[in-house]
Write an enzyme that holds these catalytic residues in place. Structure first.
Site, mmCIF file in Angstrom:
data_model
loop_
_atom_site.group_PDB
_atom_site.id
_atom_site.type_symbol
_atom_site.label_atom_id
_atom_site.label_comp_id
_atom_site.label_asym_id
_atom_site.label_seq_id
_atom_site.Cartn_x
_atom_site.Cartn_y
_atom_site.Cartn_z
ATOM 1 N N ASP A 44 3.082 -0.801 0.757
ATOM 2 C CA ASP A 44 3.649 -0.195 -0.457
ATOM 3 C C ASP A 44 4.962 0.543 -0.201
ATOM 4 O OD1 ASP A 44 1.269 -1.101 -1.372
ATOM 5 O OD2 ASP A 44 0.623 0.797 -2.262
ATOM 6 N N ASP A 98 -4.304 -8.320 -6.110
ATOM 7 C CA ASP A 98 -4.120 -7.424 -4.966
ATOM 8 C C ASP A 98 -5.335 -7.500 -4.037
ATOM 9 O OD1 ASP A 98 -3.397 -5.345 -3.345
ATOM 10 O OD2 ASP A 98 -3.100 -3.893 -4.965
HETATM 11 C C1 GLA Z 1 -2.001 -1.412 -3.671
HETATM 12 C C2 GLA Z 1 -0.751 -2.151 -4.083
HETATM 13 C C3 GLA Z 1 0.073 -1.260 -4.991
HETATM 14 C C4 GLA Z 1 -0.761 -0.878 -6.209
HETATM 15 C C5 GLA Z 1 -2.056 -0.210 -5.777
HETATM 16 C C6 GLA Z 1 -2.994 0.011 -6.956
HETATM 17 O O1 GLA Z 1 -1.711 -0.310 -2.877
HETATM 18 O O2 GLA Z 1 -0.001 -2.546 -2.972
HETATM 19 O O3 GLA Z 1 1.258 -1.921 -5.392
HETATM 20 O O4 GLA Z 1 -1.026 -2.023 -6.965
HETATM 21 O O5 GLA Z 1 -2.738 -0.991 -4.818
HETATM 22 O O6 GLA Z 1 -4.205 0.543 -6.582
#
Ligand code: GLA
Length: 509
Positions: free
Chosen positions: A336, A276
């Site tokens: 997200d 990520d």
């Molecule tokens: C980001 C990602 C999420 C999750 C969070 C964890 O926002 O897009 O899917 O993994 O980080 O902190």
């Protein structure tokens, strides 16, 4: 003396301005339990002042952004923060502040909806007169070698299926929950329906030991034992990190430890990595993103363990064009997902056009499922499942499998709709028609086609489609509704009523 007086009188109306120049710092106390992330939340500003105007940088442990359009009026300031990673189209965010000696209070110019203001207003303290942002030495790195594509790992020939902790558990995921989810995966029939990966998202990490090995925090006493347990259930296990120094939740991540971390995960028995971007924008220029992902792609291959590589950088920089070339098996296409109808259909709208990047071994990822988390109706969750299957999307359940309703279980384990998702041809479905609130989608299958009639409106709607319009020449195809599990008589065209926010999905062979 004369100069001094002149100087003083010139400066007097801008006293606040002179005071603003420098570096400002805010930090909450670290609140984590022993062995967990220790630092608090941070905000820092570096301001460079010119008359009653200023610019600068806003930075914390995970990002640095430009401060633009700063203006000083007495002890009041206004400015904008431009996020170079903003892909929402919202543009810069306006802030305002009040200067009070060595204290500066800052908050968004437009108050956040109640309860969502986070840490604002912030009271920052002046920590130095430095007016230039400098990348800290620990965050500098050597240039990457010229780019060469990474060899495909041969995994994920159909979209990965499993579960991920983030949507339901966020920071509350622990060893016990993961074991119980693995048990529930088997008991609920989800494993038999094809779900394999049990993926631990952010917040498992702790700082590195003296040899630089990444360690787990107190929520995960023994990751190898946990992996063994998950494997003993006939399942696989996934983990999470970032190419930056810290994860999105500000836990230790893989920057400068890529090979070592990959080895550690392989030794634990990890089968899947979600990687990520998060704080990586603090250490890499955007044009280094591809190489930063490639570095981990190579590190995973070097372990010789089959590890699915999931890129998470929210669809930035046309990732579909290069995701597979860095060894990625899937890549997020958007920010997200949230557990709401608007979020879910908003993500669907961002998928058309990306179908050319999807195929066996490399998939567009519209984010994890929210089915069963409570923010949508069962009809809406059926739409969520159906459309993710039409899109050949990874199916990562995001709910608490230990306590799901029968309806949730039925949606998640519908083998007929899953078969559309897992079809060997590996083609991502496309929208062929949109008329107001109704849409027609098609997904070519190894044998025939899947067709979805989607109704986004507030009332039930009849939707019709002629097979000829979808390129189906044959009359009297075998048509089967994957939600009612019944064959349908539709010799040349198909008409069905889809409920509000609902979908009708058939296979046509
Ligand atoms: C980001 C990602 C999420 C999750 C969070 C964890 O926002 O897009 O899917 O993994 O980080 O902190």
């Amino acid at each position: 003396m004369r100069n001094l007086v002149l100087c003083f009188s010139l400066m007097a109306p801008l006293l606040g301005a002179a005071d603003l120049a420098g570096t400002w710092h805010f930090e909450t106390p670290g609140q984590a339990a022993p062995g967990q992330v220790g630092h608090g939340r941070q905000a820092n500003y570096v301001f460079k002042v010119d008359g009653n105007k200023f610019t600068g940088t806003a930075f914390n442990l995970t990002s640095h952004q430009d401060v633009i359009d700063g203006a000083i009026d007495g002890n009041q300031i206004t400015f904008q923060i431009r996020n170079e990673w903003d892909f929402s189209g919202r543009g810069p965010t306006a802030y305002k502040g009040t200067l009070n000696g060595d204290e500066l209070t800052v908050e968004p110019a437009v108050a956040a909806p109640s309860g969502r203001g986070g840490m604002y207003p912030l009271t920052l303290k002046k920590v130095s007169n430095e007016t230039e942002y400098k990348v800290p030495p620990a965050m500098q790195h050597k240039p990457f070698p010229p780019f060469k594509p990474v060899k495909a790992n041969g995994l994920a020939m159909t979209p990965p299926m499993g579960w991920n902790s983030w949507n339901k558990f966020a920071g509350r995921v622990d060893d016990k929950a993961v074991r119980e989810i693995a048990d529930a995966m088997v008991a609920s029939g989800m494993r038999d329906a094809g779900y394999v990966y049990i993926n631990i998202d952010d917040t498992w990490e702790a700082p590195r030991d003296q040899s630089g090995n990444i360690t787990t925090n107190t929520k995960f006493p023994d990751m190898k034992a946990l992996a063994d347990y998950v494997h003993s259930k006939g399942l696989k296990i996934g983990i999470y990190s970032s190419p930056g120094p810290l994860t999105c939740a500000q836990y230790t991540a893989s920057y400068k430890y890529e090979e070592q971390d990959a080895k550690t995960w392989a030794a634990w028995g990890i089968d899947y990595l979600k990687y990520d971007w998060c704080s990586a924008s603090n250490v890499y220029h955007p044009n280094e993103m591809k190489s930063a992902y490639r570095k981990m792609g190579l590190a995973l291959l070097a372990t010789k363990r089959p590890i699915v590589f999931s890129l998470c950088q929210y669809g930035l920089l046309d990732v579909g064009e290069w995701g597979a070339s860095v060894g990625g098996n899937l890549w997020r296409t958007t920010g997200d997902i949230r557990d709401s109808w608007n979020s879910m259909v908003g993500i669907i709208d961002l998928q058309p056009g990306r179908e050319k990047f999807a195929g066996p071994g490399h998939w567009n990822d519209p984010d994890m499922l929210e089915i069963g988390n409570g923010g949508m109706s069962d009809t809406e969750y059926r739409t969520h499942m159906s459309m993710w299957c039409m899109l050949a999307a990874p199916l990562l359940a995001g709910n608490d499998l230990r306590s799901m309703s029968e309806a949730t279980k039925e949606i998640l384990t519908n083998k007929e709709v899953i078969a559309i998702n897992q079809d060997k041809k590996g083609v991502q479905g496309v929208r062929v028609r949109k008329e107001g609130d109704t849409e027609v989608w098609k997904k070519p299958l190894a044998d025939g086609m899947a067709v979805a009639l989607l109704n986004r409106g507030d009332a039930a709607a009849k939707i019709s489609v002629k097979w000829a319009d979808l390129g189906i020449a044959k009359k009297n195809p075998k048509v089967h509704d994957v939600w009612t599990h019944k064959d349908v008589d539709a010799p040349t065209e198909f008409t069905a009523e889809a409920p509000s926010h609902g979908v009708v999905v058939v296979t046509v062979k």
